[in-house]
Write a protein that holds these residues in place. Sequence first.
Motif, mmCIF file in Angstrom:
data_model
loop_
_atom_site.group_PDB
_atom_site.id
_atom_site.type_symbol
_atom_site.label_atom_id
_atom_site.label_comp_id
_atom_site.label_asym_id
_atom_site.label_seq_id
_atom_site.Cartn_x
_atom_site.Cartn_y
_atom_site.Cartn_z
ATOM 1 N N UNK A 250 0.893 -1.218 0.058
ATOM 2 C CA UNK A 250 0.107 0.093 -0.022
ATOM 3 C C UNK A 250 0.903 1.389 0.061
ATOM 4 N N UNK A 251 1.187 1.734 -1.122
ATOM 5 C CA UNK A 251 2.220 2.858 -1.419
ATOM 6 C C UNK A 251 1.619 4.049 -0.620
ATOM 7 N N UNK A 252 0.284 4.219 -0.697
ATOM 8 C CA UNK A 252 -0.099 5.442 0.155
ATOM 9 C C UNK A 252 0.007 5.416 1.549
ATOM 10 N N UNK A 253 -0.088 4.262 2.280
ATOM 11 C CA UNK A 253 0.141 4.292 3.537
ATOM 12 C C UNK A 253 1.639 4.656 3.981
ATOM 13 N N UNK A 254 2.528 4.486 2.911
ATOM 14 C CA UNK A 254 3.857 4.830 3.331
ATOM 15 C C UNK A 254 4.463 6.437 3.112
ATOM 16 N N UNK A 255 3.357 6.936 2.892
ATOM 17 C CA UNK A 255 3.466 8.537 2.808
ATOM 18 C C UNK A 255 3.404 9.245 4.286
ATOM 19 N N UNK A 446 11.300 9.090 -10.311
ATOM 20 C CA UNK A 446 10.195 9.703 -10.140
ATOM 21 C C UNK A 446 10.253 11.353 -10.497
ATOM 22 N N UNK A 447 9.573 11.997 -11.081
ATOM 23 C CA UNK A 447 9.794 13.521 -11.376
ATOM 24 C C UNK A 447 8.625 14.288 -10.454
ATOM 25 N N UNK A 448 9.181 15.311 -9.731
ATOM 26 C CA UNK A 448 8.372 15.992 -8.768
ATOM 27 C C UNK A 448 8.409 17.476 -9.310
ATOM 28 N N UNK A 449 7.387 18.297 -9.545
ATOM 29 C CA UNK A 449 7.514 19.701 -9.897
ATOM 30 C C UNK A 449 7.949 20.586 -8.697
ATOM 31 N N UNK A 450 9.074 21.231 -8.868
ATOM 32 C CA UNK A 450 9.628 21.903 -7.744
ATOM 33 C C UNK A 450 10.013 23.568 -7.772
ATOM 34 N N UNK A 451 9.402 24.302 -9.146
ATOM 35 C CA UNK A 451 9.642 25.437 -9.191
ATOM 36 C C UNK A 451 9.225 26.031 -10.476
ATOM 37 N N UNK A 461 12.382 18.038 -10.121
ATOM 38 C CA UNK A 461 13.511 17.288 -9.962
ATOM 39 C C UNK A 461 13.218 15.811 -9.947
ATOM 40 N N UNK A 462 14.217 15.128 -10.292
ATOM 41 C CA UNK A 462 14.145 13.647 -10.100
ATOM 42 C C UNK A 462 14.678 13.099 -9.112
ATOM 43 N N UNK A 463 13.995 12.095 -8.714
ATOM 44 C CA UNK A 463 14.557 11.350 -7.495
ATOM 45 C C UNK A 463 14.612 9.826 -8.011
ATOM 46 N N UNK A 464 15.936 9.245 -7.803
ATOM 47 C CA UNK A 464 16.031 7.746 -8.190
ATOM 48 C C UNK A 464 16.183 6.835 -7.014
ATOM 49 N N UNK A 477 10.063 11.626 -2.192
ATOM 50 C CA UNK A 477 9.129 12.474 -2.926
ATOM 51 C C UNK A 477 8.204 13.320 -2.378
ATOM 52 N N UNK A 478 7.492 12.834 -1.489
ATOM 53 C CA UNK A 478 6.515 13.313 -0.776
ATOM 54 C C UNK A 478 7.047 14.591 0.370
ATOM 55 N N UNK A 479 8.063 14.170 0.755
ATOM 56 C CA UNK A 479 8.869 15.221 1.607
ATOM 57 C C UNK A 479 9.122 16.256 0.697
ATOM 58 N N UNK A 480 9.764 16.118 -0.401
ATOM 59 C CA UNK A 480 10.281 17.225 -1.349
ATOM 60 C C UNK A 480 9.289 18.043 -1.751
#
Length: 494
Positions: A250-255, A446-451, A461-464, A477-480
């Motif tokens: 359950x990926x959502x539960x890990x956020x 994952x790519x997260x919009x950052x600015x 920004x990308x997180x690997x 990514x959620x923290x970022x």
Amino acid sequence: MSDLNKLTIAEARDALKKGDVTSVELTEACIGAIDAAGALNAFVHKTPDIALERAKAADARLKSGEEAPAMCGIPVGIKDLFCTQGVESQAASGILEGFKPEYESTVSQNLIDAGAVMLGKLNMDEFAMGSSNETSVYGNAVNPWKVDDRQLTPGGSSGGSASAVAADLCLAATGTDTGGSIRQPAALTGITGIKPTYGRCSRWGIIAFASSLDQAGPMTKNVRDAAIMLEAMCSHDPKDSTSADIPVPNFEAMLTGDIKGKVIGIPKEYRMDGMPEEVEKLWADGTAMLKDAGARIIDISLPHTKYALPAYYVIAPAEASSNLARYDGVRYGHRASLAKGEGIVDMYEKTRAEGFGHEVQRRVMVGTYVLSAGFYDAYYNRARRVRALIKRDFDEAFDQGVDAILTPATPGPAFGLGEMSEADPVEMYLQDVFTVTVNLAGLPGISVPAGLDKQGLPLGLQLIGRPWEEGDLLNVAYALEGAAGFVSKPEKWW
């Protein structure tokens, strides 16, 4: 509630479960938005009848009292690379004109089983070959972000998916990623896109480009939505020999947003010559945000990164030339008409010349060349060895205790359609410089919009992450995402 199409998956799920809104209402809002957004050319095969039928079924399921999955009743778009039963599935190519599969891809079937509502098929680069959505038989998809009189690329190959999600035509969309085709368009349109570990999502029923690199994933409005939709898309599939038989968490539960003590690697090789100052600053800001959130930042080396792009552009075309050999005009799709006296070889040649666009033809020829006698060892086998070294670089970084690696997602913001010269395809290939390593190593990214850049265009920004640890990657990514606080949306002009 107005503007239902602007809801996130999580917001819509909660509203559906409370009974504040119905799936039919959500679906009708999206259908209206799609019909009003012809200028974006994001949806290329609309399926409103199927959508409303599935929405009614989802509403009945939600009312029945059974515990419905999180995606139940959520309207989504499906990239044209996924085979959808009875609905055109062309991979944006003329050679598959009129092809309506008699079967459903495993990923889209998983979404149907979860109660998701298909609004239609989305534009893309032909056979997923491109970084700007300019190789499509349907014409260019257009980025909803606009800062001057130019039409901007939404990225590629999942350009229609990115454009549709950014413009709120659907709540989320499927994408596929062979060398960055989820993460690059997500970054250029200010949305979130995750490519899971190779083998996490079944490839069965997804029209193949490069089989050892292709992987499906969700394109969503935020990280929580990516976690919800990814769980629904993933499964073990005996029909795909590369599908991993491991549990889907359950990926959502890990956020939790708690990344204290996590180790984030910053690879020195990603500091490219000529990188725009804004991209450099965004990367530095993202690093500082993760440090402020309690992560430990360390410099790492991925020494074979500089060989990744050349290796990718040997391996991917080689696999493409093999996969695309099946399009011969005999069994399905386009068949050229022949003059009197012309035979089967003429039919093959004419069909493929008429059916494939220039970029696909280029890659098929490159791939056939590198696989040919005399060049196989010099190019293809050498590229495979480089690929193994790239994977080893990542393994060594993770062995040092690195939990995730932070890099830019793209070399810059969205560029104008038609600005990259077709005469120099390498210029376009360089758009994938930060993303191809992840596919070569089979890792999640994952790519997260950052600015926004100084023009007001989104940057990502990308997180690997470590293999099979998408939950951990999504949490970083959620923290970022929380620290970056990106909430900008394109102003409606279409």
